[in-house]
Design a protein around this motif. Structure first.
Motif, PDB file in Angstrom:
ATOM      1  N   PHE A   4      37.716  29.483  32.137  1.00 46.02           N
ATOM      2  CA  PHE A   4      38.532  30.509  31.521  1.00 46.02           C
ATOM      3  C   PHE A   4      38.663  31.672  32.491  1.00 46.02           C
ATOM      4  CE2 PHE A   4      36.545  28.437  27.850  1.00 46.02           C
ATOM      5  CZ  PHE A   4      37.666  28.158  27.079  1.00 46.02           C
ATOM      6  N   SER A   5      39.828  32.253  32.532  1.00 50.38           N
ATOM      7  CA  SER A   5      40.005  33.458  33.337  1.00 50.38           C
ATOM      8  C   SER A   5      39.517  34.651  32.518  1.00 50.38           C
ATOM      9  CB  SER A   5      41.477  33.646  33.704  1.00 50.38           C
ATOM     10  OG  SER A   5      42.227  33.983  32.548  1.00 50.38           O
ATOM     11  N   LEU A   6      39.302  35.767  33.167  1.00 51.30           N
ATOM     12  CA  LEU A   6      38.912  36.975  32.440  1.00 51.30           C
ATOM     13  C   LEU A   6      39.983  37.362  31.426  1.00 51.30           C
ATOM     14  CD1 LEU A   6      37.290  39.180  35.219  1.00 51.30           C
ATOM     15  CD2 LEU A   6      36.164  37.989  33.334  1.00 51.30           C
ATOM     16  N   ASP A  22      41.959  35.264  29.778  1.00 48.00           N
ATOM     17  CA  ASP A  22      41.807  34.359  28.633  1.00 48.00           C
ATOM     18  C   ASP A  22      40.691  34.829  27.708  1.00 48.00           C
ATOM     19  OD1 ASP A  22      43.812  32.658  29.583  1.00 48.00           O
ATOM     20  OD2 ASP A  22      42.374  31.372  30.649  1.00 48.00           O
ATOM     21  N   ILE A  23      39.559  35.197  28.287  1.00 47.66           N
ATOM     22  CA  ILE A  23      38.413  35.650  27.503  1.00 47.66           C
ATOM     23  C   ILE A  23      38.760  36.938  26.771  1.00 47.66           C
ATOM     24  CG2 ILE A  23      36.035  36.489  27.635  1.00 47.66           C
ATOM     25  CD1 ILE A  23      35.730  34.568  30.074  1.00 47.66           C
ATOM     26  N   PHE A  24      39.406  37.872  27.456  1.00 46.22           N
ATOM     27  CA  PHE A  24      39.806  39.143  26.833  1.00 46.22           C
ATOM     28  C   PHE A  24      40.737  38.894  25.653  1.00 46.22           C
ATOM     29  CE2 PHE A  24      42.944  42.548  26.444  1.00 46.22           C
ATOM     30  CZ  PHE A  24      42.107  43.619  26.151  1.00 46.22           C
ATOM     31  N   LEU A  25      41.721  38.031  25.836  1.00 46.13           N
ATOM     32  CA  LEU A  25      42.673  37.753  24.758  1.00 46.13           C
ATOM     33  C   LEU A  25      41.985  37.099  23.566  1.00 46.13           C
ATOM     34  CD1 LEU A  25      45.751  36.556  26.848  1.00 46.13           C
ATOM     35  CD2 LEU A  25      45.477  38.737  25.637  1.00 46.13           C
ATOM     36  N   GLN A  26      41.045  36.194  23.816  1.00 41.99           N
ATOM     37  CA  GLN A  26      40.315  35.564  22.714  1.00 41.99           C
ATOM     38  C   GLN A  26      39.466  36.579  21.964  1.00 41.99           C
ATOM     39  OE1 GLN A  26      38.057  32.230  24.150  1.00 41.99           O
ATOM     40  NE2 GLN A  26      39.892  31.047  24.662  1.00 41.99           N
ATOM     41  N   LEU A  27      38.783  37.447  22.689  1.00 41.95           N
ATOM     42  CA  LEU A  27      37.927  38.444  22.048  1.00 41.95           C
ATOM     43  C   LEU A  27      38.731  39.461  21.251  1.00 41.95           C
ATOM     44  CD1 LEU A  27      35.321  39.116  24.868  1.00 41.95           C
ATOM     45  CD2 LEU A  27      34.946  37.906  22.717  1.00 41.95           C
ATOM     46  N   THR A  28      39.826  39.927  21.812  1.00 37.25           N
ATOM     47  CA  THR A  28      40.616  40.928  21.099  1.00 37.25           C
ATOM     48  C   THR A  28      41.346  40.312  19.915  1.00 37.25           C
ATOM     49  OG1 THR A  28      42.421  40.666  22.691  1.00 37.25           O
ATOM     50  CG2 THR A  28      40.873  42.480  23.070  1.00 37.25           C
TER      51      THR A  28
END
Length: 67
Positions: free
Chosen positions: A32-34, A36-42
């Motif tokens: 996962f790119s950063l 991708d992770i940011f979008l999932q968390l938000t």
């Protein structure tokens, strides 16, 4: 699959998962790119937050004299 110490851990990981009683279909690396992770968390944070748009405002009851 490699750990941070550049050791191959796929076999050890599979053994630990199966020994713990979990099902294992196929161990494969997932990246996962950063972003991708940011979008999932938000997205998860937004889904767990109560929606305030369109929420009725609290109205205090007042009593009229003689009513």
């Amino acid at each position: 699959m490699e750990s941070l110490q550049c050791r191959l851990i796929r076999e050890e990981l599979a053994r630990a998962v199966v020994t713990a009683g979990w099902d294992l279909n196929e161990p494969r690396p997932v990246g996962f790119s950063l972003e991708d992770i940011f979008l999932q968390l938000t997205a998860a944070e937004k889904a767990n937050k109560p929606e305030e748009v369109g929420k009725p405002e609290k109205v205090e009851k007042t009593t009229e004299a003689g009513a």
